[in-house]
Design a protein around this motif. Sequence first.
Motif, mmCIF file in Angstrom:
data_model
loop_
_atom_site.group_PDB
_atom_site.id
_atom_site.type_symbol
_atom_site.label_atom_id
_atom_site.label_comp_id
_atom_site.label_asym_id
_atom_site.label_seq_id
_atom_site.Cartn_x
_atom_site.Cartn_y
_atom_site.Cartn_z
ATOM 1 N N VAL A 79 0.952 -1.292 0.068
ATOM 2 C CA VAL A 79 -0.055 0.085 -0.046
ATOM 3 C C VAL A 79 0.768 1.161 -0.113
ATOM 4 C CG1 VAL A 79 -1.693 1.355 1.632
ATOM 5 C CG2 VAL A 79 -1.872 -1.048 0.996
ATOM 6 N N GLU A 80 2.001 1.095 0.886
ATOM 7 C CA GLU A 80 2.937 2.329 0.870
ATOM 8 C C GLU A 80 3.342 2.691 -0.550
ATOM 9 O OE1 GLU A 80 5.387 2.344 4.227
ATOM 10 O OE2 GLU A 80 3.725 3.028 5.606
ATOM 11 N N CYS A 81 3.809 1.434 -1.201
ATOM 12 C CA CYS A 81 4.496 1.823 -2.554
ATOM 13 C C CYS A 81 3.341 2.205 -3.614
ATOM 14 C CB CYS A 81 5.080 0.434 -2.844
ATOM 15 S SG CYS A 81 6.403 -0.018 -2.382
ATOM 16 N N VAL A 82 2.070 2.093 -3.517
ATOM 17 C CA VAL A 82 1.168 2.435 -4.309
ATOM 18 C C VAL A 82 1.003 4.038 -4.156
ATOM 19 C CG1 VAL A 82 -1.132 2.420 -5.173
ATOM 20 C CG2 VAL A 82 0.244 0.226 -4.974
ATOM 21 N N VAL A 100 1.515 7.452 -6.566
ATOM 22 C CA VAL A 100 0.523 8.082 -7.038
ATOM 23 C C VAL A 100 0.628 9.728 -6.475
ATOM 24 C CG1 VAL A 100 -1.428 6.454 -7.405
ATOM 25 C CG2 VAL A 100 -1.190 7.520 -5.366
ATOM 26 N N ALA A 101 1.498 9.785 -5.528
ATOM 27 C CA ALA A 101 1.539 11.014 -4.997
ATOM 28 C C ALA A 101 2.677 11.849 -5.784
ATOM 29 C CB ALA A 101 2.193 10.906 -3.716
ATOM 30 N N GLN A 102 3.450 11.050 -6.665
ATOM 31 C CA GLN A 102 4.493 11.787 -7.395
ATOM 32 C C GLN A 102 3.731 12.741 -8.470
ATOM 33 O OE1 GLN A 102 7.757 11.478 -6.370
ATOM 34 N NE2 GLN A 102 6.341 10.170 -5.129
ATOM 35 N N PRO A 103 4.810 13.960 -8.723
ATOM 36 C CA PRO A 103 4.165 14.956 -9.583
ATOM 37 C C PRO A 103 4.051 14.291 -11.114
ATOM 38 C CG PRO A 103 6.141 15.589 -8.655
ATOM 39 C CD PRO A 103 5.911 14.131 -8.215
ATOM 40 N N ARG A 104 3.063 14.911 -11.902
ATOM 41 C CA ARG A 104 2.570 14.363 -13.209
ATOM 42 C C ARG A 104 3.968 14.116 -13.891
ATOM 43 N NH1 ARG A 104 -3.021 14.194 -13.709
ATOM 44 N NH2 ARG A 104 -2.777 14.301 -16.089
ATOM 45 N N ASP A 105 4.849 14.937 -13.888
ATOM 46 C CA ASP A 105 5.817 14.874 -14.882
ATOM 47 C C ASP A 105 6.984 13.741 -14.257
ATOM 48 O OD1 ASP A 105 6.804 16.262 -12.377
ATOM 49 O OD2 ASP A 105 8.165 17.604 -13.776
#
Length: 59
Positions: free
Chosen positions: A36-39, A43-48
């Motif tokens: 769960v923490e990896c996912v 998904v929390a990373q910037p779009r670029d």
Amino acid sequence: MISLYPPDFDNADPLSEEWETTPRGSKDTLTSHSLVECVLFAVAQPRDCFIKAFYFEQA
């Protein structure tokens, strides 16, 4: 789209106390908490930011 193909892992109930107390060291079995923490990290990373793959390996 995210697909996960982890090896065997311990699946603690997220609503139980075991979720926070299951050992998560390098010599322990992979846990659903770690997955769960990896996912959430991905998904929390910037779009670029592009993450091509995560590799889950047993120690």
